[in-house]
Scaffold this active site. Sequence first.
Site, PDB file in Angstrom:
ATOM      1  N   THR A  72       0.748  -1.326  -0.068  1.00 51.08           N
ATOM      2  CA  THR A  72      -0.042  -0.010   0.058  1.00 51.08           C
ATOM      3  C   THR A  72       0.815   1.245  -0.151  1.00 51.08           C
ATOM      4  OG1 THR A  72      -1.675  -1.187   1.298  1.00 51.08           O
ATOM      5  CG2 THR A  72      -1.809   1.493   1.158  1.00 51.08           C
ATOM      6  N   GLY A  83      -9.712  -4.382   1.866  1.00 52.51           N
ATOM      7  CA  GLY A  83      -8.850  -4.082   2.981  1.00 52.51           C
ATOM      8  C   GLY A  83      -9.561  -2.698   3.696  1.00 52.51           C
ATOM      9  N   THR A  87      -1.034   2.016   6.224  1.00 52.82           N
ATOM     10  CA  THR A  87      -0.741   0.843   5.608  1.00 52.82           C
ATOM     11  C   THR A  87      -0.686  -0.284   6.498  1.00 52.82           C
ATOM     12  OG1 THR A  87       1.780   1.243   5.838  1.00 52.82           O
ATOM     13  CG2 THR A  87       0.547   2.252   3.833  1.00 52.82           C
TER      14      THR A  87
END
Length: 355
Positions: A206, A236, A257
Amino acid sequence: MPKINRRHFLKAAALTGASAVSTRLLHADGLRSSSKGPIGKPIAISSSNGTRALERVMEMILQGSDSLDAVISGVNIVEDDPNDTSVGYGGLPNEDGVVELDAAVMHGPSYRAGAVAALRNIKNPSKVARLVMERSDHVLIVGEGALKFARAHGFKEENLLTDESREAWLQWKENLSNQDDWLPPHSLEDTDIGQLYQKYLRHYGTIHCSALDMNGNLSCTTTTSGLAYKISGRVGDSGIIGAGLYCDNEVGSAGSTGRGEANLLNCSSVMIVEWMRQGKSPEEACLLACKRVNERCREKRLQDEEGRFKFDIKFYAINKRGEHGSASIWSGGQYLIHDGTQVQTLDCSYLFKHK
Ligand code: GLY
């Protein structure tokens, strides 16, 4: 807060012809300073994979761009990069070998946001997320619907799976065991089921990027290919406003992240912004988010022998005054900032030190 007069700035920048002098110009423009740093000074923050993204973000901001234009353009570099296997083109695929991307954007001055999730075949999901914000009455579009929406806006489909990512996926698939994402019935006390993160590098990857532009406006974006080899359709935190990112133009901007599932259960980005509103520094707010993730975990399979959350998640935040901070559950994390002069790599605060 005093506003930069954009026309005046652009004229001055054009006269000197170089963005490198922009910071000096800002101070020459008579911006007031405070103990917290100069008001109106731009700043951008990102996860550690965002060096080139931040360079572009700040170049655009110093030329007078809006923070949202800048952060999207910045992360597009990483989405396009086949060597970053956590974002966009070349991202590690789901368990079926198909790359599925999540992304969201949020624009402080208009207080709007857009997002896509489980988007296939389009390498710049952050651009599609922006169109969801600007060209639909929705905030989040997923899966086939997101792909149709992207196609309607002229995005071209392409295979996002590189040979490198396909081979990594194949190796994982050929070594499947009872320790994948399909969990058998189990109790909160079970410790011996779960995912093979270490061996197969099932990273969450990410990129998050938040920025404060020269008009004092905040925006952010988070974009990812998500957990490697995830169950098809798994979403997610990155594409979820409030979890993977959030900004409030009066307060600050935050993003994350790492293990998205933990963040989805805690909506950490909106909490970080609220903690900053209550007076916490960006770093303190990010640490509070880490503490909450750790303290709320009740599943032993996700904890180490000392009851600590086993996985990592990182939070990044900037506030309206240009202060920044980042924290992770475990030590060793880094984040990047660009303060108008250069990209700096800084250590994240953390809850627990790796042995
Ligand atoms: N934080 C990225 C993900 O969990 O998908």
